[in-house]
Design an enzyme around this catalytic site. Structure first.
Site, PDB file in Angstrom:
ATOM      1  N   ASP A  29     -15.640   6.532   2.242  1.00 55.96           N
ATOM      2  CA  ASP A  29     -14.349   5.860   2.076  1.00 55.96           C
ATOM      3  C   ASP A  29     -13.507   6.622   1.042  1.00 55.96           C
ATOM      4  OD1 ASP A  29     -12.391   3.956   2.293  1.00 55.96           O
ATOM      5  OD2 ASP A  29     -13.634   2.268   1.674  1.00 55.96           O
ATOM      6  N   CYS A  68      -7.216   2.906   5.249  1.00 58.56           N
ATOM      7  CA  CYS A  68      -8.452   2.516   5.941  1.00 58.56           C
ATOM      8  C   CYS A  68      -8.288   1.967   7.355  1.00 58.56           C
ATOM      9  CB  CYS A  68      -9.201   1.473   5.130  1.00 58.56           C
ATOM     10  SG  CYS A  68      -9.811   2.101   3.580  1.00 58.56           S
ATOM     11  N   HIS A 122     -12.721  -1.510   9.543  1.00 59.49           N
ATOM     12  CA  HIS A 122     -12.157  -2.191   8.384  1.00 59.49           C
ATOM     13  C   HIS A 122     -12.438  -3.677   8.574  1.00 59.49           C
ATOM     14  CE1 HIS A 122      -9.655  -2.419   4.840  1.00 59.49           C
ATOM     15  NE2 HIS A 122      -9.211  -3.556   5.338  1.00 59.49           N
TER      16      HIS A 122
END
Ligand SMILES: *[C@@H]1O[C@H](CO)[C@@H](O)[C@H](O)[C@H]1NC(C)=O
Ligand SMILES: *[C@@H]1O[C@H](CO)[C@@H](O)[C@H](O)[C@H]1NC(C)=O
Ligand SMILES: *[C@@H]1O[C@H](CO)[C@@H](O)[C@H](O)[C@H]1NC(C)=O
Ligand SMILES: *[C@@H]1O[C@H](CO)[C@@H](O)[C@H](O)[C@H]1NC(C)=O
Ligand SMILES: *[C@@H]1O[C@H](CO)[C@@H](O)[C@H](O)[C@H]1NC(C)=O
Ligand SMILES: *[C@@H]1O[C@H](CO)[C@@H](O)[C@H](O)[C@H]1NC(C)=O
Length: 494
Positions: A29, A68, A122
């Site tokens: 991430d 994201c 997500h």
């Protein structure tokens, strides 16, 4: 360390496979390529470097939108944000745009056992609060329980009290449960791998690590890999004088952390004091090394369980992060540091160097631009499945198709980023769909990036010039312009 990158994973060069291979898909991430195998001499990432040493390592891989949910939705459906219509955290593509088949769903429908550990989709609205289970996964997605502490007051400050800080190196034994989320995810992933050893069903295991995403809540011992005296500032640490304000975003998530709030940094341009900049960089790198050690545990388990020789391993990230470059500390933009990601493909029993058409490139001379939308077709093919067909121009009705290419295709890379206004606002980092007024389309080729900011209507999804579907289409001006630029540069440089 010798740079030997083989850029041929084309359909022509691989012999047909008899059986399907397992897949271990690892996604970090907010990881830019601050890794040894990408030539970063500061980074200590021995496990990912070792994986890269026997893999195809794509030096010019780019995310389609540097945040994201839009990036992960795009990667996992192999559709660009203009086709998923997911530009923020507030919609689920199956409702928002089309019932697109995802990468794990495709493997599942081909007989694979598909499993998700950590942050892959997500979470929340963007994946219908289930990480798209049961469509994408054979069993419900796993999330580490210790993640609930991630953004809380867990970091010991200079006053000895606990704060919700950005810099959050901790003594893990003092944390709730004596564990951190990525360690917990690794434990679960290793446990799942063990259950696959004597089972012939091929598996697709996706493991999403939370680091190096902020806050830098990491085991404190990783800081000692990066003495503060060895840290340097970004090469271009200032906001460029001629920067169009629309291109800039004010990194509000970093500003909200308690230790950063105390610095009274002016909105929107900062700057952060230099000594604190060095500490952010130190903590980011330490978070990378901590995440790398979790990757090492996963890959060791794969080896020890005898699965490594029949498992394709992919390592990538959802997008990059600006570590002070042009005065920013964030993703949320079209800048190269925000869009560029690591992308490593390990395919067992493929001896790259023996391929008849192999080419060796030096890192700075490779022109192959690849995109995260390319992973779906390439990984399908590499694992022994049939890659999905390319999408037609308007593909909202098509459940299964790809807007990516095979990873060895000659092309340019597109990214895009929305803004609520043409100057930095509180919500410039991540505007809600209804607030989007500007869309920046960015194309990367060779050494150059060109970004065009256009008006955008969030109700009709129309952009301010005629083409309503800019990226990837050659008939429009942006693409033509860029192809011309790329071609010109290629001719000059060769
Ligand atoms: C979407 O696709 C899934 C999986 O193919 C299917 O089960 C579902 O019925 C579809 N939903 C709609 C609304 O078409
Ligand atoms: C999303 O989840 C809800 C509640 O579980 C469910 O009723 C709905 O059908 C799901 N949406 C889709 C498109 O599958
Ligand atoms: C971490 O915390 C434990 C328990 O409080 C303590 O025993 C240990 O000495 C600490 N380790 C470090 C390196 O501070
Ligand atoms: C820090 O820099 C010094 C001087 O360049 C070098 O000798 C040392 O190995 C570096 N330390 C680490 C942990 O990288
Ligand atoms: C930040 O502002 C507060 C109140 O305005 C002040 O008390 C504090 O000293 C300032 N801190 C710094 C680091 O300038
Ligand atoms: C992988 O390794 C195991 C144990 O070393 C062996 O039994 C198996 O045949 C190998 N599989 C492949 C596909 O090479």
């Amino acid at each position: 360390f010798v740079w030997m990158i083989y850029f041929t994973c084309g359909k022509q060069t691989i012999s047909p496979k008899k059986t399907e291979k397992n897949v271990l898909f690892i996604i970090a991430d907010d990881l830019r390529p601050s890794l040894g195998c990408y030539g970063d001499t500061l980074a200590k990432s021995p496990n990912i470097d070792q994986l890269a040493s026997k893999s195809q390592t794509f030096l010019n891989a780019f995310a389609q939108q540097a945040v994201c949910a839009p990036s992960r939705t795009s990667l996992l459906t192999s559709r660009r944000p203009d086709t998923t219509r997911v530009y923020d955290f507030g919609s689920y593509w199956r409702v928002q745009s089309g019932n697109y088949t995802t990468l794990p769903q495709y493997f599942k429908s081909n007989g694979y056992l598909t499993m998700s550990v950590g942050k892959v989709f997500h979470p929340g609205i963007a994946s219908n609060h289930t990480d798209d289970y049961p469509y994408s996964w054979s069993i419900p997605a796993y999330h580490p329980t210790s993640f609930i502490f991630e953004k809380k007051k867990m970091c010991k400050g200079e006053d000895g009290k606990l704060h919700a800080n950005l810099l959050c190196a901790v003594n893990v034994t003092e944390q709730p449960g004596g564990i951190l989320p990525d360690m917990e995810s690794t434990d679960e992933a290793v446990r799942l791998l063990k259950t696959r050893v004597s089972d012939d069903t091929p598996f697709f295991l996706a493991v999403g690590f939370h680091k190096p995403h902020i806050p830098f809540r990491i085991p404190q011992e990783y800081l000692s890999l990066y003495p503060i005296d060895n840290m340097t500032l970004a090469l271009d640490p200032d906001v460029p004088i001629l920067l169009p304000p629309v291109a800039y975003n004010p990194w509000t998530d970093v500003r909200k952390r308690e230790d950063v709030q105390k610095l009274n940094i002016s909105f929107p341009y900062g700057p952060i004091p230099k000594d604190f900049q060095l500490r952010i960089r130190q903590h980011y790198y330490a978070a990378v090394s901590y995440m790398d050690s979790q990757v090492g545990r996963l890959l060791s388990a794969l080896d020890e369980l005898g699965l490594a020789n029949n498992t394709v391993v992919v390592f990538t990230s959802d997008h990059g992060w600006s570590l002070g470059e042009h005065g920013e500390w964030a993703k949320y933009s079209n800048f190269d540091v925000a869009t560029r990601v690591p992308l490593i493909f390990y395919v067992p029993n493929v001896h790259y160097a023996k391929w008849p058409t192999f080419r060796v490139y030096l890192p700075f001379l490779t022109e192959n631009m690849v995109e995260l939308v390319d992973i779906f077709p390439t990984l399908s093919y590499m694992s022994g499945l049939i890659a999905p067909e390319p999408c037609p121009d308007f593909s909202f009705q098509e459940e299964l198709c790809t807007e990516g290419d095979n990873l060895d295709a000659e092309k340019v890379a597109f990214s895009q980023y929305p803004r609520p206004a043409d100057t930095p606002q509180e919500n410039s980092d991540l505007p809600d769909l209804k607030d989007i007024k500007v869309m920046g389309y960015s194309v990367r080729c060779w050494y150059y990036r060109y970004t065009l900011w256009l008006g955008f209507n969030p109700k009709t999804f129309q952009v301010g010039i005629q083409a309503s579907h800019l990226p990837g289409k050659h008939e429009n001006s942006l693409s033509l312009f860029c192809s011309a630029v790329c071609l010109g540069l290629r001719i000059r440089l060769h």
